[in-house]
Design a protein around this motif. Structure first.
Motif, PDB file in Angstrom:
ATOM      1  N   ARG A  22       1.651  -1.387   0.200  1.00 42.87           N
ATOM      2  CA  ARG A  22      -0.263   0.176   0.318  1.00 42.87           C
ATOM      3  C   ARG A  22       1.104   1.337  -0.155  1.00 42.87           C
ATOM      4  N   HIS A  23       2.198   1.036   0.676  1.00 42.38           N
ATOM      5  CA  HIS A  23       3.413   1.964  -0.009  1.00 42.38           C
ATOM      6  C   HIS A  23       4.267   2.263  -0.947  1.00 42.38           C
ATOM      7  N   PHE A  24       4.178   1.071  -1.981  1.00 38.13           N
ATOM      8  CA  PHE A  24       5.102   1.466  -2.774  1.00 38.13           C
ATOM      9  C   PHE A  24       4.625   2.358  -3.525  1.00 38.13           C
ATOM     10  N   THR A  25       5.756   2.897  -4.035  1.00 35.63           N
ATOM     11  CA  THR A  25       5.674   4.396  -5.123  1.00 35.63           C
ATOM     12  C   THR A  25       6.953   3.144  -6.186  1.00 35.63           C
ATOM     13  N   PRO A  26       6.338   3.013  -7.305  1.00 33.35           N
ATOM     14  CA  PRO A  26       7.371   2.698  -8.252  1.00 33.35           C
ATOM     15  C   PRO A  26       9.034   3.751  -8.525  1.00 33.35           C
ATOM     16  N   GLY A  27       9.837   2.974  -8.283  1.00 35.39           N
ATOM     17  CA  GLY A  27      11.830   3.898  -8.556  1.00 35.39           C
ATOM     18  C   GLY A  27      11.691   4.164 -10.232  1.00 35.39           C
ATOM     19  N   SER A  28      13.073   5.110 -10.895  1.00 35.22           N
ATOM     20  CA  SER A  28      13.550   4.366 -11.504  1.00 35.22           C
ATOM     21  C   SER A  28      14.389   3.047 -11.929  1.00 35.22           C
ATOM     22  N   LEU A  29      14.805   3.417 -13.317  1.00 35.44           N
ATOM     23  CA  LEU A  29      15.826   2.170 -13.342  1.00 35.44           C
ATOM     24  C   LEU A  29      17.556   2.339 -13.674  1.00 35.44           C
ATOM     25  N   ARG A  30      17.223   3.248 -14.207  1.00 35.69           N
ATOM     26  CA  ARG A  30      17.900   4.161 -14.711  1.00 35.69           C
ATOM     27  C   ARG A  30      19.567   4.031 -13.823  1.00 35.69           C
ATOM     28  N   PRO A  31      20.376   3.191 -15.279  1.00 36.11           N
ATOM     29  CA  PRO A  31      21.417   3.260 -14.239  1.00 36.11           C
ATOM     30  C   PRO A  31      22.372   4.233 -13.633  1.00 36.11           C
ATOM     31  N   ARG A  32      22.521   5.047 -13.670  1.00 34.80           N
ATOM     32  CA  ARG A  32      23.424   6.267 -12.708  1.00 34.80           C
ATOM     33  C   ARG A  32      22.449   6.647 -12.045  1.00 34.80           C
ATOM     34  N   VAL A  33      20.949   6.586 -11.969  1.00 37.32           N
ATOM     35  CA  VAL A  33      20.571   6.227 -10.455  1.00 37.32           C
ATOM     36  C   VAL A  33      20.503   5.978  -9.421  1.00 37.32           C
ATOM     37  N   LEU A  34      20.546   4.442 -10.339  1.00 31.00           N
ATOM     38  CA  LEU A  34      21.243   2.977  -9.539  1.00 31.00           C
ATOM     39  C   LEU A  34      22.039   3.486  -8.879  1.00 31.00           C
ATOM     40  N   LEU A  35      23.137   3.760  -9.793  1.00 29.43           N
ATOM     41  CA  LEU A  35      24.984   4.217  -9.137  1.00 29.43           C
ATOM     42  C   LEU A  35      24.910   4.679  -8.285  1.00 29.43           C
ATOM     43  N   GLY A  36      24.030   5.569  -8.321  1.00 26.50           N
ATOM     44  CA  GLY A  36      24.251   7.260  -7.447  1.00 26.50           C
ATOM     45  C   GLY A  36      23.650   6.797  -6.118  1.00 26.50           C
ATOM     46  N   THR A  37      22.426   6.201  -5.884  1.00 24.81           N
ATOM     47  CA  THR A  37      22.312   5.317  -5.177  1.00 24.81           C
ATOM     48  C   THR A  37      23.132   4.158  -3.896  1.00 24.81           C
ATOM     49  N   VAL A  38      23.716   3.549  -4.501  1.00 28.65           N
ATOM     50  CA  VAL A  38      24.635   2.660  -4.002  1.00 28.65           C
ATOM     51  C   VAL A  38      26.079   3.456  -3.323  1.00 28.65           C
ATOM     52  N   ARG A  39      26.593   4.383  -4.375  1.00 30.04           N
ATOM     53  CA  ARG A  39      27.246   4.929  -3.747  1.00 30.04           C
ATOM     54  C   ARG A  39      26.929   5.887  -2.434  1.00 30.04           C
ATOM     55  N   ASP A  40      25.526   6.356  -2.650  1.00 30.55           N
ATOM     56  CA  ASP A  40      25.074   7.305  -1.655  1.00 30.55           C
ATOM     57  C   ASP A  40      25.198   5.855   0.027  1.00 30.55           C
ATOM     58  N   HIS A  41      25.057   5.097  -0.497  1.00 27.65           N
ATOM     59  CA  HIS A  41      24.719   3.667   0.636  1.00 27.65           C
ATOM     60  C   HIS A  41      26.373   3.614   1.054  1.00 27.65           C
ATOM     61  N   LEU A  42      27.325   3.382   0.316  1.00 29.30           N
ATOM     62  CA  LEU A  42      28.697   2.683   0.664  1.00 29.30           C
ATOM     63  C   LEU A  42      29.243   4.353   0.930  1.00 29.30           C
ATOM     64  N   ALA A  43      28.987   5.397   0.847  1.00 26.72           N
ATOM     65  CA  ALA A  43      28.957   6.571   1.887  1.00 26.72           C
ATOM     66  C   ALA A  43      29.013   7.033   3.658  1.00 26.72           C
ATOM     67  N   ASN A  44      28.270   5.818   3.926  1.00 27.57           N
ATOM     68  CA  ASN A  44      27.337   5.813   4.928  1.00 27.57           C
ATOM     69  C   ASN A  44      28.793   5.093   6.171  1.00 27.57           C
ATOM     70  N   PRO A  45      29.055   5.989   7.001  1.00 34.41           N
ATOM     71  CA  PRO A  45      29.806   4.980   7.663  1.00 34.41           C
ATOM     72  C   PRO A  45      29.050   4.016   8.869  1.00 34.41           C
ATOM     73  N   LEU A  46      27.516   4.188   9.168  1.00 33.93           N
ATOM     74  CA  LEU A  46      27.228   3.307   9.863  1.00 33.93           C
ATOM     75  C   LEU A  46      26.479   1.730   8.985  1.00 33.93           C
ATOM     76  N   LEU A  47      26.128   2.221   8.043  1.00 33.15           N
ATOM     77  CA  LEU A  47      25.846   0.985   6.365  1.00 33.15           C
ATOM     78  C   LEU A  47      27.450   0.414   6.145  1.00 33.15           C
ATOM     79  N   ARG A  48      28.564   0.917   6.267  1.00 34.30           N
ATOM     80  CA  ARG A  48      29.385   0.369   5.611  1.00 34.30           C
ATOM     81  C   ARG A  48      29.647  -0.983   6.921  1.00 34.30           C
ATOM     82  N   ARG A  49      29.398  -0.177   8.394  1.00 36.35           N
ATOM     83  CA  ARG A  49      30.284  -1.142   9.608  1.00 36.35           C
ATOM     84  C   ARG A  49      28.726  -2.330   9.445  1.00 36.35           C
ATOM     85  N   LEU A  50      28.344  -1.667   9.054  1.00 36.44           N
ATOM     86  CA  LEU A  50      26.960  -2.959   9.462  1.00 36.44           C
ATOM     87  C   LEU A  50      27.254  -4.021   8.367  1.00 36.44           C
TER      88      LEU A  50
END
Length: 428
Positions: free
Chosen positions: A216-244
């Motif tokens: 009920r709370h899902f909104t489709p996102g983008s499959l564009r590689p640039r968007v996906l890579l940007g999201t992955v890069r942001d997550h990997l830049a987060n020190p807490l996420l890297r530790r987890l």
């Protein structure tokens, strides 16, 4: 203060209330509409995932015997499946952002079950490894999509418990797969045993699709590689996420190594147990079901880092106890290893979902990728260590991984203290 700081969960574009856990929050909560169906559906998905993923693990001595290969080569039937999952979990999470969590999870289970029909007919160890790799890649649509679904559809205060129930399903699937295959293989061989697990997975997949509420709370996102890579890069830049991510990989290195090799150890002297009894050893997984489902309360009492310290210490104690030559000590060691692993995994995976404020499926996918890379590494390195140094070699690998978990958690504790000292004192 960000949602990650408050413990709230948000997803870009999702129709979520501004005040989490308020009376107007339309997300599911324990006792509310759909929560029980959702919990059972994802529990069954977890059962099917781990039953299929590790269906050959308890059968490795028999597979070694039929194909005339050593433990290290036979272990690839496990490592290939977990490695396939690790490689494909991120692309599958991107598909779930575009086509929906429930759709991707359903398709993944369907393909994995179909491949499972072919696995019992593998003519060689090479063919078996290839089929298992394909099966693992198909299952990649489950873990990240499931945790993203829960983060979007379940109220934040119930999230750790809900993810804990999914992880508990993993433990039941891992246990039932190994116990069933052990006894069936003792009478009819490993091929029939793997076929029985395939039939169990079919039943779980059908029930999952019938039970899981529509998102009920899902909104489709983008499959564009640039968007996906940007999201992955942001997550990997987060020190807490890297530790987890690193913590998940290290915990799974211990678990993958121990449970890949334990069958060899228990069928050899001084134990000499038959295959059916060795399979029953995996009833220890029930301990993981309990520890995973109670992870939320553990975090409530000790905090996330305190829970991780406890999980790591419990795992290390189990590894040391398992060095004994008495079966009772080995079993007690497995109980502690299993309890520590599943508690640590539930705490770390739920922390990822709470920390990521955008691209939650990709955040979960990165965790799952690291987690299953750890499984593949543990299976392979643990088997090689056993071949060269016996059970003590496998335990040594596990203790090094636990030391890594503790060290990373200590870094997190220090970072939190530094951040707390830097916070400005509010004016009076």
């Amino acid at each position: 203060m960000s949602p990650a700081d408050t413990g709230a969960s948000t997803t870009v574009g999702a129709r979520l209330p501004a005040s989490p856990d308020s009376p107007t929050d339309s997300r599911m909560a324990p006792g509310g509409p759909g929560y029980r169906r959702m919990s059972l559906a994802l529990f069954l998905a977890g059962v099917a995932t781990f039953a299929l993923l590790y269906s050959t693990q308890a059968l490795l001595p028999l597979i070694s015997g039929e194909f005339g290969v050593a433990a290290g080569e036979a272990s690839w039937t496990v490592a290939a499946a977990t490695g396939g999952l690790a490689l494909f979990v991120l692309p599958m999470s991107a598909l779930s952002e575009r086509y929906g969590r429930r759709t991707v999870m359903t398709a993944s289970l369907a393909v994995a079950v179909a491949v499972g029909v072919l696995v019992p007919f593998a003519p060689s160890i090479g063919a078996l490894v290839v089929l298992r790799a394909v099966q693992g890649a198909a299952l990649a649509g489950l873990p990240a999509s499931a945790t993203a679904y829960l983060a979007e559809e379940v109220r934040p205060r119930a999230l750790v418990t809900a993810i804990g129930l999914f992880v508990a399903g993993n433990s039941v699937g891992g246990m039932s797969g190994r116990v069933i295959t052990g006894w069936v293989a003792q009478e009819w061989g490993w091929r029939v045993a793997v076929g029985v697990i395939g039939a169990l997975a079919v039943a779980c997949a059908v029930a999952f699709r019938l039970l899981l509420p529509a998102p009920r709370h899902f909104t489709p996102g983008s499959l564009r590689p640039r968007v996906l890579l940007g999201t992955v890069r942001d997550h990997l830049a987060n020190p807490l996420l890297r530790r987890l991510y690193a913590i998940g990989a290290l915990f799974m290195t211990v678990f993958g190594g121990v449970y890949t090799v334990i069958g060899y150890r228990l069928t050899e002297q001084p134990f000499g147990l038959p295959q059916g009894v060795v399979g029953s050893i995996f009833l220890v997984y029930l301990v993981g079901t309990v520890s995973a489902s109670t992870a939320g309360r553990l975090v409530g009492r000790l905090g996330r880092r305190g829970a991780l310290y406890l999980a790591g210490g419990t795992t290390a104690a189990g590894l040391l106890l398992s060095l004994g030559d008495r079966l009772a000590l080995v079993l007690l060691g497995l109980v502690l290893i299993t309890a520590g692993f599943f508690a640590g995994h539930a705490v770390a995976s739920s922390a990822v979902s709470r920390t990521a404020t955008t691209g939650r499926a990709q955040a979960s996918a990165l965790y799952q990728s690291a987690y299953y890379v750890g499984s593949s590494a543990g299976s392979t390195v643990g088997a090689l260590a056993f071949h060269s140094g016996g059970w003590a070699g496998t335990v040594g690998v596990g203790l090094l991984a636990v030391l890594g978990v503790v060290g990373i958690t200590l870094c997190g504790t220090r970072a939190a203290r530094v951040a707390a000292r830097r916070e400005p004192v509010p004016a009076h």
